[in-house]
Scaffold this motif. Structure first.
Motif, PDB file in Angstrom:
ATOM      1  N   LEU A  53     -53.032  65.149  54.033  1.00 14.80           N
ATOM      2  CA  LEU A  53     -52.638  66.540  54.143  1.00 14.80           C
ATOM      3  C   LEU A  53     -53.425  67.349  53.122  1.00 14.80           C
ATOM      4  N   PRO A  54     -53.859  68.559  53.465  1.00  9.14           N
ATOM      5  CA  PRO A  54     -54.732  69.339  52.580  1.00  9.14           C
ATOM      6  C   PRO A  54     -54.184  69.546  51.172  1.00  9.14           C
ATOM      7  N   ASN A  55     -52.873  69.748  51.028  1.00  3.65           N
ATOM      8  CA  ASN A  55     -52.293  70.005  49.708  1.00  3.65           C
ATOM      9  C   ASN A  55     -51.684  68.762  49.060  1.00  3.65           C
ATOM     10  N   GLU A  56     -51.918  67.613  49.677  1.00  3.33           N
ATOM     11  CA  GLU A  56     -51.377  66.363  49.166  1.00  3.33           C
ATOM     12  C   GLU A  56     -52.038  66.005  47.836  1.00  3.33           C
ATOM     13  N   ARG A  57     -51.221  65.608  46.856  1.00  3.57           N
ATOM     14  CA  ARG A  57     -51.749  65.180  45.553  1.00  3.57           C
ATOM     15  C   ARG A  57     -52.116  63.715  45.657  1.00  3.57           C
ATOM     16  N   VAL A  58     -53.405  63.449  45.510  1.00  2.00           N
ATOM     17  CA  VAL A  58     -53.948  62.112  45.747  1.00  2.00           C
ATOM     18  C   VAL A  58     -54.640  61.589  44.496  1.00  2.00           C
ATOM     19  N   ALA A  59     -54.539  60.287  44.273  1.00  2.00           N
ATOM     20  CA  ALA A  59     -55.341  59.632  43.230  1.00  2.00           C
ATOM     21  C   ALA A  59     -56.021  58.418  43.835  1.00  2.00           C
ATOM     22  N   LEU A  60     -57.274  58.205  43.436  1.00  2.00           N
ATOM     23  CA  LEU A  60     -58.048  57.050  43.885  1.00  2.00           C
ATOM     24  C   LEU A  60     -58.022  55.990  42.796  1.00  2.00           C
ATOM     25  N   PHE A  61     -57.807  54.749  43.188  1.00  2.00           N
ATOM     26  CA  PHE A  61     -57.821  53.615  42.256  1.00  2.00           C
ATOM     27  C   PHE A  61     -58.840  52.616  42.788  1.00  2.00           C
ATOM     28  N   ILE A  62     -59.993  52.551  42.134  1.00  2.00           N
ATOM     29  CA  ILE A  62     -61.117  51.764  42.643  1.00  2.00           C
ATOM     30  C   ILE A  62     -61.316  50.511  41.802  1.00  2.00           C
ATOM     31  N   ASP A  63     -61.065  49.369  42.410  1.00  2.00           N
ATOM     32  CA  ASP A  63     -61.382  48.082  41.794  1.00  2.00           C
ATOM     33  C   ASP A  63     -62.891  47.905  41.978  1.00  2.00           C
ATOM     34  N   GLY A  64     -63.655  48.185  40.915  1.00  2.00           N
ATOM     35  CA  GLY A  64     -65.108  48.245  41.018  1.00  2.00           C
ATOM     36  C   GLY A  64     -65.732  46.984  41.582  1.00  2.00           C
ATOM     37  N   ALA A  65     -65.321  45.824  41.083  1.00  2.00           N
ATOM     38  CA  ALA A  65     -65.900  44.563  41.540  1.00  2.00           C
ATOM     39  C   ALA A  65     -65.569  44.313  43.009  1.00  2.00           C
ATOM     40  N   ASN A  66     -64.349  44.661  43.418  1.00  2.00           N
ATOM     41  CA  ASN A  66     -63.930  44.444  44.790  1.00  2.00           C
ATOM     42  C   ASN A  66     -64.687  45.350  45.761  1.00  2.00           C
ATOM     43  N   LEU A  67     -64.827  46.626  45.391  1.00  2.00           N
ATOM     44  CA  LEU A  67     -65.563  47.563  46.249  1.00  2.00           C
ATOM     45  C   LEU A  67     -67.032  47.173  46.321  1.00  2.00           C
ATOM     46  N   TYR A  68     -67.600  46.759  45.202  1.00  2.00           N
ATOM     47  CA  TYR A  68     -68.998  46.339  45.189  1.00  2.00           C
ATOM     48  C   TYR A  68     -69.205  45.160  46.144  1.00  2.00           C
ATOM     49  N   SER A  69     -68.325  44.178  46.052  1.00  2.00           N
ATOM     50  CA  SER A  69     -68.443  42.990  46.889  1.00  2.00           C
ATOM     51  C   SER A  69     -68.306  43.338  48.376  1.00  2.00           C
ATOM     52  N   ALA A  70     -67.340  44.189  48.704  1.00  2.00           N
ATOM     53  CA  ALA A  70     -67.133  44.579  50.100  1.00  2.00           C
ATOM     54  C   ALA A  70     -68.324  45.358  50.636  1.00  2.00           C
ATOM     55  N   SER A  71     -68.831  46.307  49.855  1.00  2.00           N
ATOM     56  CA  SER A  71     -69.956  47.124  50.319  1.00  2.00           C
ATOM     57  C   SER A  71     -71.209  46.279  50.491  1.00  2.00           C
ATOM     58  N   ARG A  72     -71.450  45.341  49.570  1.00  2.00           N
ATOM     59  CA  ARG A  72     -72.614  44.466  49.695  1.00  2.00           C
ATOM     60  C   ARG A  72     -72.506  43.586  50.935  1.00  2.00           C
ATOM     61  N   ASN A  73     -71.312  43.095  51.215  1.00  2.00           N
ATOM     62  CA  ASN A  73     -71.125  42.274  52.406  1.00  2.00           C
ATOM     63  C   ASN A  73     -71.330  43.068  53.688  1.00  2.00           C
ATOM     64  N   LEU A  74     -71.037  44.367  53.635  1.00  2.00           N
ATOM     65  CA  LEU A  74     -71.225  45.226  54.804  1.00  2.00           C
ATOM     66  C   LEU A  74     -72.632  45.807  54.871  1.00  2.00           C
ATOM     67  N   GLY A  75     -73.412  45.613  53.800  1.00  2.00           N
ATOM     68  CA  GLY A  75     -74.811  46.028  53.826  1.00  2.00           C
ATOM     69  C   GLY A  75     -75.084  47.459  53.408  1.00  2.00           C
ATOM     70  N   PHE A  76     -74.303  48.000  52.464  1.00  2.00           N
ATOM     71  CA  PHE A  76     -74.612  49.341  51.966  1.00  2.00           C
ATOM     72  C   PHE A  76     -74.256  49.460  50.496  1.00  2.00           C
ATOM     73  N   ASP A  77     -74.842  50.460  49.844  1.00  2.00           N
ATOM     74  CA  ASP A  77     -74.506  50.783  48.467  1.00  2.00           C
ATOM     75  C   ASP A  77     -73.699  52.070  48.448  1.00  2.00           C
ATOM     76  N   VAL A  78     -72.765  52.167  47.533  1.00  2.00           N
ATOM     77  CA  VAL A  78     -71.872  53.324  47.460  1.00  2.00           C
ATOM     78  C   VAL A  78     -72.520  54.456  46.668  1.00  2.00           C
ATOM     79  N   ASP A  79     -72.473  55.654  47.234  1.00  2.00           N
ATOM     80  CA  ASP A  79     -72.842  56.868  46.506  1.00  2.00           C
ATOM     81  C   ASP A  79     -71.523  57.456  46.000  1.00  2.00           C
ATOM     82  N   TYR A  80     -71.277  57.303  44.702  1.00  2.00           N
ATOM     83  CA  TYR A  80     -69.963  57.679  44.156  1.00  2.00           C
ATOM     84  C   TYR A  80     -69.727  59.182  44.127  1.00  2.00           C
ATOM     85  N   ARG A  81     -70.780  59.956  44.073  1.00  2.00           N
ATOM     86  CA  ARG A  81     -70.618  61.415  44.157  1.00  2.00           C
ATOM     87  C   ARG A  81     -70.072  61.794  45.532  1.00  2.00           C
ATOM     88  N   ASN A  82     -70.676  61.235  46.577  1.00  2.00           N
ATOM     89  CA  ASN A  82     -70.230  61.527  47.942  1.00  2.00           C
ATOM     90  C   ASN A  82     -68.862  60.922  48.242  1.00  2.00           C
TER      91      ASN A  82
END
Length: 201
Positions: free
Chosen positions: A4-33
């Protein structure tokens, strides 16, 4: 994706886990985007990035990334990784950030409407359940398209929403890489966050 547009959201990124998943899927994360992607869909209160750092190295290859994140909208949470030799004599590095994620998420839960957890680790199921009891919705971002799947079934079932990383990756892909075959856990590049292979889903 149900934000929802006014929903208060927080992101919790397990860096090692996201890195491993993205590498397995064949892409690198652009953290700004990545941050911009969620800011367009909700009111992002905080974006946490968790990573263990091996302090015995004179220069950590993770430092450019962690420095950039700290200056560009992310709350960086690090701790020293522990290096040890296992029973077979192999050098191992342990860098579990589960407790740090849990403490921050529970502390912030009363100020949030929606939590986005980037991890597929089954250890987070009870945390997700506890946050939901506070009236907060939880979305888990991981992948079932890797082999084996990066997300544990019980975590996926517990979440209010499951976001398949492969489906939204084009919104924050830095460059395509070759998908990595899963074999012996190792750091494929010097910049890979440290993770204990036993911490995987």
């Amino acid at each position: 994706m149900s934000f929802l547009p006014n929903e208060r959201v927080a992101l919790f990124i397990d860096g090692a886990n996201l890195y491993s998943a993205s590498r397995n899927l064949g892409f690198d994360v652009d953290y700004r985007n990545l941050l911009e992607y969620f800011r367009k869909r909700a009111h992002v209160i905080r974006a946490y990035y968790y990573s263990a750092v091996l302090e015995t190295e004179e220069y950590s290859p993770l430092k450019p990334l962690t420095d950039w994140l700290a200056y560009n909208g992310y709350a960086l949470v690090t701790k020293p990784a522990k290096e040890f030799t296992d029973a077979t004599g192999r050098r191992r590095v342990k860098g579990n950030m589960d407790i740090e994620v849990a403490v921050d998420m529970l502390e912030l839960a009363d100020k949030l409407d929606h939590v986005v957890l980037f991890s597929g680790d089954s250890d987070f199921r009870r945390l997700v359940e506890a946050v939901q009891r506070k009236g907060v919705r939880v979305s888990v971002v991981s992948s079932v398209r890797t082999s084996p799947p990066m997300v544990a079934d019980d975590l996926r079932r517990q979440a209010d929403n499951f976001l398949e990383l492969a489906d939204i990756a084009s919104e924050f892909t830095r460059r395509q890489t070759e998908p990595r075959s899963r074999g012996i856990p190792m750091r494929s590049t010097p910049a890979e966050p440290f993770a204990d292979p036993h911490d995987a889903a």
